[in-house]
Design a protein around this motif. Structure first.
Motif, PDB file in Angstrom:
ATOM      1  N   THR A 194       9.881  -7.738 -40.671  1.00 28.15           N
ATOM      2  CA  THR A 194      10.888  -6.687 -40.525  1.00 28.15           C
ATOM      3  C   THR A 194      10.241  -5.336 -40.816  1.00 28.15           C
ATOM      4  O   THR A 194       9.155  -5.255 -41.415  1.00 28.15           O
ATOM      5  N   ARG A 195      10.916  -4.274 -40.408  1.00 26.90           N
ATOM      6  CA  ARG A 195      10.404  -2.924 -40.685  1.00 26.90           C
ATOM      7  C   ARG A 195      10.327  -2.690 -42.194  1.00 26.90           C
ATOM      8  O   ARG A 195       9.405  -2.028 -42.681  1.00 26.90           O
ATOM      9  N   GLU A 196      11.279  -3.237 -42.935  1.00 26.36           N
ATOM     10  CA  GLU A 196      11.280  -3.058 -44.393  1.00 26.36           C
ATOM     11  C   GLU A 196      10.041  -3.693 -45.024  1.00 26.36           C
ATOM     12  O   GLU A 196       9.405  -3.095 -45.912  1.00 26.36           O
ATOM     13  N   ILE A 197       9.687  -4.895 -44.563  1.00 26.96           N
ATOM     14  CA  ILE A 197       8.479  -5.559 -45.069  1.00 26.96           C
ATOM     15  C   ILE A 197       7.249  -4.727 -44.729  1.00 26.96           C
ATOM     16  O   ILE A 197       6.365  -4.520 -45.574  1.00 26.96           O
ATOM     17  N   CYS A 198       7.184  -4.220 -43.498  1.00 29.44           N
ATOM     18  CA  CYS A 198       6.020  -3.461 -43.047  1.00 29.44           C
ATOM     19  C   CYS A 198       5.899  -2.116 -43.759  1.00 29.44           C
ATOM     20  O   CYS A 198       4.802  -1.611 -43.962  1.00 29.44           O
ATOM     21  N   GLU A 199       7.016  -1.533 -44.147  1.00 27.54           N
ATOM     22  CA  GLU A 199       6.987  -0.272 -44.896  1.00 27.54           C
ATOM     23  C   GLU A 199       6.528  -0.486 -46.331  1.00 27.54           C
ATOM     24  O   GLU A 199       5.978   0.422 -46.956  1.00 27.54           O
ATOM     25  N   ASP A 200       6.759  -1.674 -46.852  1.00 29.62           N
ATOM     26  CA  ASP A 200       6.386  -1.970 -48.233  1.00 29.62           C
ATOM     27  C   ASP A 200       4.973  -2.571 -48.281  1.00 29.62           C
ATOM     28  O   ASP A 200       3.991  -1.849 -48.437  1.00 29.62           O
ATOM     29  N   SER A 201       4.852  -3.890 -48.125  1.00 26.61           N
ATOM     30  CA  SER A 201       3.547  -4.549 -48.145  1.00 26.61           C
ATOM     31  C   SER A 201       3.639  -5.884 -47.421  1.00 26.61           C
ATOM     32  O   SER A 201       4.317  -6.797 -47.902  1.00 26.61           O
ATOM     33  N   ILE A 202       2.953  -5.984 -46.290  1.00 27.84           N
ATOM     34  CA  ILE A 202       2.958  -7.249 -45.555  1.00 27.84           C
ATOM     35  C   ILE A 202       2.257  -8.329 -46.373  1.00 27.84           C
ATOM     36  O   ILE A 202       2.727  -9.470 -46.453  1.00 27.84           O
ATOM     37  N   TYR A 203       1.129  -7.987 -47.002  1.00 26.30           N
ATOM     38  CA  TYR A 203       0.391  -8.993 -47.768  1.00 26.30           C
ATOM     39  C   TYR A 203       1.213  -9.546 -48.924  1.00 26.30           C
ATOM     40  O   TYR A 203       1.153 -10.738 -49.233  1.00 26.30           O
ATOM     41  N   GLU A 204       1.965  -8.681 -49.575  1.00 30.31           N
ATOM     42  CA  GLU A 204       2.819  -9.143 -50.678  1.00 30.31           C
ATOM     43  C   GLU A 204       3.843 -10.145 -50.153  1.00 30.31           C
ATOM     44  O   GLU A 204       4.126 -11.163 -50.792  1.00 30.31           O
ATOM     45  N   TYR A 205       4.390  -9.867 -48.983  1.00 30.59           N
ATOM     46  CA  TYR A 205       5.349 -10.775 -48.349  1.00 30.59           C
ATOM     47  C   TYR A 205       4.679 -12.092 -47.954  1.00 30.59           C
ATOM     48  O   TYR A 205       5.224 -13.182 -48.214  1.00 30.59           O
ATOM     49  N   LEU A 206       3.488 -12.006 -47.349  1.00 33.99           N
ATOM     50  CA  LEU A 206       2.791 -13.218 -46.905  1.00 33.99           C
ATOM     51  C   LEU A 206       2.460 -14.131 -48.081  1.00 33.99           C
ATOM     52  O   LEU A 206       2.620 -15.352 -48.008  1.00 33.99           O
ATOM     53  N   GLU A 207       2.014 -13.519 -49.175  1.00 39.75           N
ATOM     54  CA  GLU A 207       1.555 -14.325 -50.311  1.00 39.75           C
ATOM     55  C   GLU A 207       2.707 -14.797 -51.196  1.00 39.75           C
ATOM     56  O   GLU A 207       2.710 -15.948 -51.652  1.00 39.75           O
ATOM     57  N   LYS A 208       3.685 -13.928 -51.438  1.00 38.10           N
ATOM     58  CA  LYS A 208       4.750 -14.285 -52.379  1.00 38.10           C
ATOM     59  C   LYS A 208       5.911 -15.022 -51.715  1.00 38.10           C
ATOM     60  O   LYS A 208       6.516 -15.910 -52.325  1.00 38.10           O
ATOM     61  N   GLN A 209       6.236 -14.640 -50.479  1.00 36.70           N
ATOM     62  CA  GLN A 209       7.364 -15.263 -49.804  1.00 36.70           C
ATOM     63  C   GLN A 209       6.939 -16.435 -48.914  1.00 36.70           C
ATOM     64  O   GLN A 209       7.517 -17.517 -48.981  1.00 36.70           O
ATOM     65  N   LEU A 210       5.921 -16.215 -48.085  1.00 39.14           N
ATOM     66  CA  LEU A 210       5.475 -17.274 -47.176  1.00 39.14           C
ATOM     67  C   LEU A 210       4.463 -18.216 -47.825  1.00 39.14           C
ATOM     68  O   LEU A 210       4.142 -19.257 -47.251  1.00 39.14           O
ATOM     69  N   LYS A 211       3.953 -17.835 -49.000  1.00 38.65           N
ATOM     70  CA  LYS A 211       3.005 -18.669 -49.751  1.00 38.65           C
ATOM     71  C   LYS A 211       1.707 -18.921 -48.984  1.00 38.65           C
ATOM     72  O   LYS A 211       1.052 -19.951 -49.170  1.00 38.65           O
ATOM     73  N   LEU A 212       1.318 -17.971 -48.134  1.00 40.56           N
ATOM     74  CA  LEU A 212       0.033 -18.089 -47.450  1.00 40.56           C
ATOM     75  C   LEU A 212      -1.089 -17.737 -48.419  1.00 40.56           C
ATOM     76  O   LEU A 212      -0.960 -16.819 -49.232  1.00 40.56           O
ATOM     77  N   LYS A 213      -2.198 -18.447 -48.315  1.00 36.92           N
ATOM     78  CA  LYS A 213      -3.345 -18.194 -49.182  1.00 36.92           C
ATOM     79  C   LYS A 213      -4.429 -17.487 -48.365  1.00 36.92           C
ATOM     80  O   LYS A 213      -5.184 -18.108 -47.627  1.00 36.92           O
ATOM     81  N   ILE A 214      -4.441 -16.157 -48.502  1.00 36.82           N
ATOM     82  CA  ILE A 214      -5.411 -15.335 -47.775  1.00 36.82           C
ATOM     83  C   ILE A 214      -6.725 -15.379 -48.534  1.00 36.82           C
ATOM     84  O   ILE A 214      -6.772 -15.067 -49.730  1.00 36.82           O
ATOM     85  N   SER A 215      -7.795 -15.753 -47.844  1.00 38.38           N
ATOM     86  CA  SER A 215      -9.035 -16.061 -48.553  1.00 38.38           C
ATOM     87  C   SER A 215     -10.151 -15.035 -48.344  1.00 38.38           C
ATOM     88  O   SER A 215     -10.686 -14.502 -49.299  1.00 38.38           O
ATOM     89  N   PHE A 216     -10.527 -14.751 -47.105  1.00 40.07           N
ATOM     90  CA  PHE A 216     -11.681 -13.874 -46.876  1.00 40.07           C
ATOM     91  C   PHE A 216     -11.551 -13.179 -45.532  1.00 40.07           C
ATOM     92  O   PHE A 216     -10.692 -13.511 -44.709  1.00 40.07           O
ATOM     93  N   ALA A 217     -12.430 -12.186 -45.318  1.00 42.76           N
ATOM     94  CA  ALA A 217     -12.413 -11.433 -44.067  1.00 42.76           C
ATOM     95  C   ALA A 217     -13.835 -11.084 -43.655  1.00 42.76           C
ATOM     96  O   ALA A 217     -14.707 -10.866 -44.503  1.00 42.76           O
ATOM     97  N   LYS A 218     -14.045 -11.018 -42.356  1.00 39.21           N
ATOM     98  CA  LYS A 218     -15.270 -10.459 -41.797  1.00 39.21           C
ATOM     99  C   LYS A 218     -14.957  -9.042 -41.344  1.00 39.21           C
ATOM    100  O   LYS A 218     -13.911  -8.791 -40.751  1.00 39.21           O
TER     101      LYS A 218
END
Length: 237
Positions: free
Chosen positions: A153-177
């Motif tokens: 949602t726009r509200e999620i994108c205005e705040d923090s997508i990563y916070e939503y992914l990790e806290k709400q969707l429980k995705l485990k973001i590990s590394f990036a190239k």
């Protein structure tokens, strides 16, 4: 009145630093000189200096006075995987996220290559401008597989997508190239950024993976040339 006095002095000194009255690594006048200049007490001056230090304008050196820091550029960590919200908390400057576009798309040839996607995949496209001290100086273009991020949602994108992914969707973001280049500005940059006459831009591309090594996000973060210092820490083994 007492509280207003030190805040007035803080804002005056901070304004002079931003305007270049003192250059980076110059020494501020001594506490005694500032007491005389502002006709106030040493305690009031110390409160103003402490506030300058807290907001990143000066480095207080014990027994040596206060050193002016370079406030014209923001430190951007190269090696870390940090959300803008987390960076903004350390900047201690007025920041704002503007959601310019939010939609689900089919991947174009570039996205197919970047995300290893097919024509059947659905991709979230999120384009956000990051405004710091009243200027739009970062353009973030994020692309997520919809199968891993069913809803945005726009509200999620205005705040923090990563916070939503990790806290709400429980995705485990590990590394990036990461890839970093300098490119000419394009029409999208002109539309969504305050370029201040600059015709090139620093582009940081991120290919982000979950803890099972699944590529789920491609990000293109476009930064105005004059506003950022890209930093890393290295240790010789």
């Amino acid at each position: 009145m007492y509280e207003n006095k030190y805040l007035t002095i803080y804002h005056d000194l901070a304004g002079k630093i931003r305007q270049g009255y003192w250059k980076p690594y110059d020494k501020l006048p001594s506490e005694n000189e500032l007491v005389k200049r502002y006709r106030t007490s040493r305690e009031t001056i110390r409160k103003a200096l402490n506030l300058l230090s807290e907001h990143g304008y000066i480095q207080k050196m014990k027994g040596k006075g206060s050193l002016v820091l370079d406030v014209g550029k923001y430190d951007f960590p190269v090696s870390g995987l940090v959300s803008f919200k987390e960076l903004a908390q350390n900047m201690k400057q007025p920041v704002k996220t503007i959601v310019n576009e939010l939609e689900v798309i089919k991947p174009d040839p570039d996205l197919k290559r970047y995300l290893h996607a097919t024509s059947k995949d659905e991709i979230w496209k999120v384009i956000r401008s990051r405004e710091i001290e009243g200027e739009r100086i970062i353009l973030d273009k994020d692309f997520f597989y919809k199968k891993y991020v069913p809803t945005l949602t726009r509200e999620i994108c205005e705040d923090s997508i990563y916070e939503y992914l990790e806290k709400q969707l429980k995705l485990k973001i590990s590394f990036a190239k990461k890839e970093m280049t300098v490119e000419k500005v394009n029409d999208e940059d002109r539309k969504y950024l305050d370029l201040n006459g600059y015709d090139h831009i620093v582009v940081v591309k991120n290919f982000v993976y979950l803890d099972d090594a699944t590529l789920f996000q491609y990000t293109e973060s476009r930064h105005r040339l004059d506003k950022f210092r890209f930093v890393d820490f290295a240790r010789r083994k």
